[in-house]
Design a protein around this motif. Structure first.
Motif, PDB file in Angstrom:
ATOM      1  N   LYS A 258       0.859  -1.184   0.000  1.00  0.00           N
ATOM      2  CA  LYS A 258       0.000   0.000   0.000  1.00  0.00           C
ATOM      3  C   LYS A 258       0.896   1.234   0.000  1.00  0.00           C
ATOM      4  CE  LYS A 258      -4.005   2.147   0.841  1.00  0.00           C
ATOM      5  NZ  LYS A 258      -4.228   3.100  -0.178  1.00  0.00           N
ATOM      6  N   VAL A 259       0.921   1.938  -1.131  1.00  0.00           N
ATOM      7  CA  VAL A 259       1.732   3.141  -1.284  1.00  0.00           C
ATOM      8  C   VAL A 259       0.835   4.255  -1.795  1.00  0.00           C
ATOM      9  CG1 VAL A 259       3.709   4.195  -2.458  1.00  0.00           C
ATOM     10  CG2 VAL A 259       3.791   1.782  -1.831  1.00  0.00           C
ATOM     11  N   ASP A 260       0.876   5.402  -1.122  1.00  0.00           N
ATOM     12  CA  ASP A 260       0.137   6.588  -1.559  1.00  0.00           C
ATOM     13  C   ASP A 260       1.152   7.657  -1.938  1.00  0.00           C
ATOM     14  OD1 ASP A 260      -2.551   5.676  -1.073  1.00  0.00           O
ATOM     15  OD2 ASP A 260      -2.096   5.841   1.064  1.00  0.00           O
ATOM     16  N   THR A 261       0.969   8.254  -3.103  1.00  0.00           N
ATOM     17  CA  THR A 261       1.885   9.292  -3.561  1.00  0.00           C
ATOM     18  C   THR A 261       1.092  10.527  -3.943  1.00  0.00           C
ATOM     19  OG1 THR A 261       1.803   8.548  -5.861  1.00  0.00           O
ATOM     20  CG2 THR A 261       3.516   7.589  -4.470  1.00  0.00           C
ATOM     21  N   SER A 262       1.765  11.672  -3.871  1.00  0.00           N
ATOM     22  CA  SER A 262       1.158  12.917  -4.326  1.00  0.00           C
ATOM     23  C   SER A 262       2.278  13.862  -4.738  1.00  0.00           C
ATOM     24  CB  SER A 262       0.302  13.553  -3.215  1.00  0.00           C
ATOM     25  OG  SER A 262       1.115  13.933  -2.131  1.00  0.00           O
ATOM     26  N   CYS A 263       1.888  14.831  -5.494  1.00  0.00           N
ATOM     27  CA  CYS A 263       2.863  15.799  -5.973  1.00  0.00           C
ATOM     28  C   CYS A 263       2.176  17.149  -6.079  1.00  0.00           C
ATOM     29  CB  CYS A 263       3.395  15.349  -7.332  1.00  0.00           C
ATOM     30  SG  CYS A 263       4.747  16.354  -7.906  1.00  0.00           S
ATOM     31  N   GLY A 264       2.868  18.169  -5.666  1.00  0.00           N
ATOM     32  CA  GLY A 264       2.340  19.525  -5.792  1.00  0.00           C
ATOM     33  C   GLY A 264       3.413  20.421  -6.391  1.00  0.00           C
ATOM     34  N   VAL A 265       3.047  21.163  -7.418  1.00  0.00           N
ATOM     35  CA  VAL A 265       4.017  22.036  -8.074  1.00  0.00           C
ATOM     36  C   VAL A 265       3.401  23.423  -8.213  1.00  0.00           C
ATOM     37  CG1 VAL A 265       5.387  22.432 -10.150  1.00  0.00           C
ATOM     38  CG2 VAL A 265       4.994  20.098  -9.357  1.00  0.00           C
TER      39      VAL A 265
ATOM     40  N   TRP B  44       7.133  28.596  -7.866  1.00  0.00           N
ATOM     41  CA  TRP B  44       8.487  28.658  -7.313  1.00  0.00           C
ATOM     42  C   TRP B  44       8.787  27.545  -6.331  1.00  0.00           C
ATOM     43  CZ3 TRP B  44      11.356  31.795 -10.023  1.00  0.00           C
ATOM     44  CH2 TRP B  44      10.745  32.856 -10.666  1.00  0.00           C
ATOM     45  N   TRP B  45       7.932  26.595  -6.254  1.00  0.00           N
ATOM     46  CA  TRP B  45       8.152  25.513  -5.285  1.00  0.00           C
ATOM     47  C   TRP B  45       7.571  24.219  -5.819  1.00  0.00           C
ATOM     48  CZ3 TRP B  45       3.901  22.931  -3.619  1.00  0.00           C
ATOM     49  CH2 TRP B  45       2.668  23.566  -3.838  1.00  0.00           C
ATOM     50  N   GLY B  46       7.903  23.143  -5.165  1.00  0.00           N
ATOM     51  CA  GLY B  46       7.339  21.856  -5.524  1.00  0.00           C
ATOM     52  C   GLY B  46       7.608  20.846  -4.421  1.00  0.00           C
ATOM     53  N   SER B  47       6.738  19.842  -4.333  1.00  0.00           N
ATOM     54  CA  SER B  47       6.949  18.793  -3.342  1.00  0.00           C
ATOM     55  C   SER B  47       6.422  17.472  -3.882  1.00  0.00           C
ATOM     56  CB  SER B  47       6.280  19.125  -2.005  1.00  0.00           C
ATOM     57  OG  SER B  47       4.879  19.052  -2.134  1.00  0.00           O
ATOM     58  N   ALA B  48       7.149  16.430  -3.583  1.00  0.00           N
ATOM     59  CA  ALA B  48       6.718  15.072  -3.906  1.00  0.00           C
ATOM     60  C   ALA B  48       6.587  14.342  -2.581  1.00  0.00           C
ATOM     61  CB  ALA B  48       7.747  14.381  -4.807  1.00  0.00           C
TER      62      ALA B  48
ATOM     63  N   ALA C 187      13.279  -5.550  -6.636  1.00  0.00           N
ATOM     64  CA  ALA C 187      12.525  -4.386  -6.177  1.00  0.00           C
ATOM     65  C   ALA C 187      11.124  -4.350  -6.773  1.00  0.00           C
ATOM     66  CB  ALA C 187      13.264  -3.106  -6.545  1.00  0.00           C
ATOM     67  N   LEU C 188      10.186  -3.911  -5.960  1.00  0.00           N
ATOM     68  CA  LEU C 188       8.856  -3.542  -6.433  1.00  0.00           C
ATOM     69  C   LEU C 188       8.940  -2.032  -6.635  1.00  0.00           C
ATOM     70  CD1 LEU C 188       5.795  -4.077  -6.887  1.00  0.00           C
ATOM     71  CD2 LEU C 188       5.495  -3.525  -4.477  1.00  0.00           C
ATOM     72  N   SER C 189       8.709  -1.564  -7.845  1.00  0.00           N
ATOM     73  CA  SER C 189       8.893  -0.138  -8.088  1.00  0.00           C
ATOM     74  C   SER C 189       7.603   0.509  -8.569  1.00  0.00           C
ATOM     75  CB  SER C 189      10.023   0.105  -9.090  1.00  0.00           C
ATOM     76  OG  SER C 189       9.714  -0.491 -10.328  1.00  0.00           O
ATOM     77  N   GLY C 190       7.562   1.802  -8.380  1.00  0.00           N
ATOM     78  CA  GLY C 190       6.422   2.600  -8.810  1.00  0.00           C
ATOM     79  C   GLY C 190       6.887   4.002  -9.185  1.00  0.00           C
ATOM     80  N   LYS C 191       5.983   4.803  -9.710  1.00  0.00           N
ATOM     81  CA  LYS C 191       6.318   6.131 -10.210  1.00  0.00           C
ATOM     82  C   LYS C 191       5.494   7.204  -9.494  1.00  0.00           C
ATOM     83  CE  LYS C 191       8.806   4.445 -13.647  1.00  0.00           C
ATOM     84  NZ  LYS C 191      10.225   4.423 -13.568  1.00  0.00           N
ATOM     85  N   ILE C 192       6.092   8.368  -9.366  1.00  0.00           N
ATOM     86  CA  ILE C 192       5.419   9.579  -8.922  1.00  0.00           C
ATOM     87  C   ILE C 192       5.663  10.607 -10.028  1.00  0.00           C
ATOM     88  CG2 ILE C 192       5.220  11.340  -7.126  1.00  0.00           C
ATOM     89  CD1 ILE C 192       6.856   9.437  -5.295  1.00  0.00           C
ATOM     90  N   ILE C 193       4.612  11.041 -10.677  1.00  0.00           N
ATOM     91  CA  ILE C 193       4.770  11.985 -11.785  1.00  0.00           C
ATOM     92  C   ILE C 193       4.391  13.376 -11.319  1.00  0.00           C
ATOM     93  CG2 ILE C 193       4.033  12.585 -14.124  1.00  0.00           C
ATOM     94  CD1 ILE C 193       3.528   9.548 -14.531  1.00  0.00           C
ATOM     95  N   CYS C 194       5.358  14.261 -11.367  1.00  0.00           N
ATOM     96  CA  CYS C 194       5.144  15.651 -10.965  1.00  0.00           C
ATOM     97  C   CYS C 194       5.263  16.526 -12.222  1.00  0.00           C
ATOM     98  CB  CYS C 194       6.183  16.105  -9.944  1.00  0.00           C
ATOM     99  SG  CYS C 194       6.078  15.230  -8.382  1.00  0.00           S
ATOM    100  N   SER C 195       4.150  17.165 -12.575  1.00  0.00           N
ATOM    101  CA  SER C 195       4.208  17.994 -13.794  1.00  0.00           C
ATOM    102  C   SER C 195       3.710  19.405 -13.522  1.00  0.00           C
ATOM    103  CB  SER C 195       3.387  17.357 -14.895  1.00  0.00           C
ATOM    104  OG  SER C 195       2.087  17.046 -14.456  1.00  0.00           O
TER     105      SER C 195
END
Length: 153
Positions: free
Chosen positions: A56-63, A66-70, A145-153
């Motif tokens: 169970k993985v939850d991801t988010s991204c905010g851009v 002048w700033w950004g966070s993953a 590894a079990l891998s996943g992506k976080i897309i920040c645009s």
């Protein structure tokens, strides 16, 4: 006088036999025959990736301008048979390691990556991997590894 010559002759023979036994190289004879093969099976433990269904993985991204966070939060992962340590690794969009942490003791913790510039944009990658750390040693076997992506645009 005859007995003296006979005695000297016997003494010379005895000295010669002893000298031959002491100073002559010894020779050993051995013969071997037969042909035998041994079957030996060698293997190493293979650690699988954690089960995607149990992870169970939850991801988010905010851009912003002048700033950004993953953000990533791992609230559970699939058990890997043979593993005694679990690790979370996060790679930034350029492939550099942004974070490596011990999931064995920190499940449910949120990890955030913040930047005052817009360089947070891109595809981040996370990997969850099981390890077998050999007790009393620095050696470890890494699992898949079990891998996943976080897309920040």
């Amino acid at each position: 006088m005859r007995w003296q010559i006979a005695l000297l002759r016997r003494a010379a023979i005895a000295v010669g036999v002893v000298a031959t036994l002491v100073f002559a190289p010894s020779t050993a004879f051995a013969a071997f025959s037969g042909n035998t093969q041994s079957q030996m099976t060698i293997s190493a433990a293979k650690l699988l990736a954690p089960s995607a269904a149990a992870t169970k993985v939850d991801t988010s991204c905010g851009v912003g301008n002048w700033w950004g966070s993953a953000n990533i939060m791992v609230s559970g992962y699939g058990n890997v048979p043979g593993a005694n340590y679990y690790e979370l690794k996060v790679l930034d969009p350029h492939g550099a390691v942004a974070f490596t942490g011990d999931l064995s003791s920190a499940v449910g913790k949120q990890y955030s990556f913040f930047s005052w510039s817009s360089n947070i944009r891109g595809t981040w990658t996370y990997e969850i991997r099981g390890y077998y750390k050999v007790p009393g040693s620095t050696n470890a076997w890494a699992g898949t590894a079990l891998s996943g992506k976080i897309i920040c645009s």
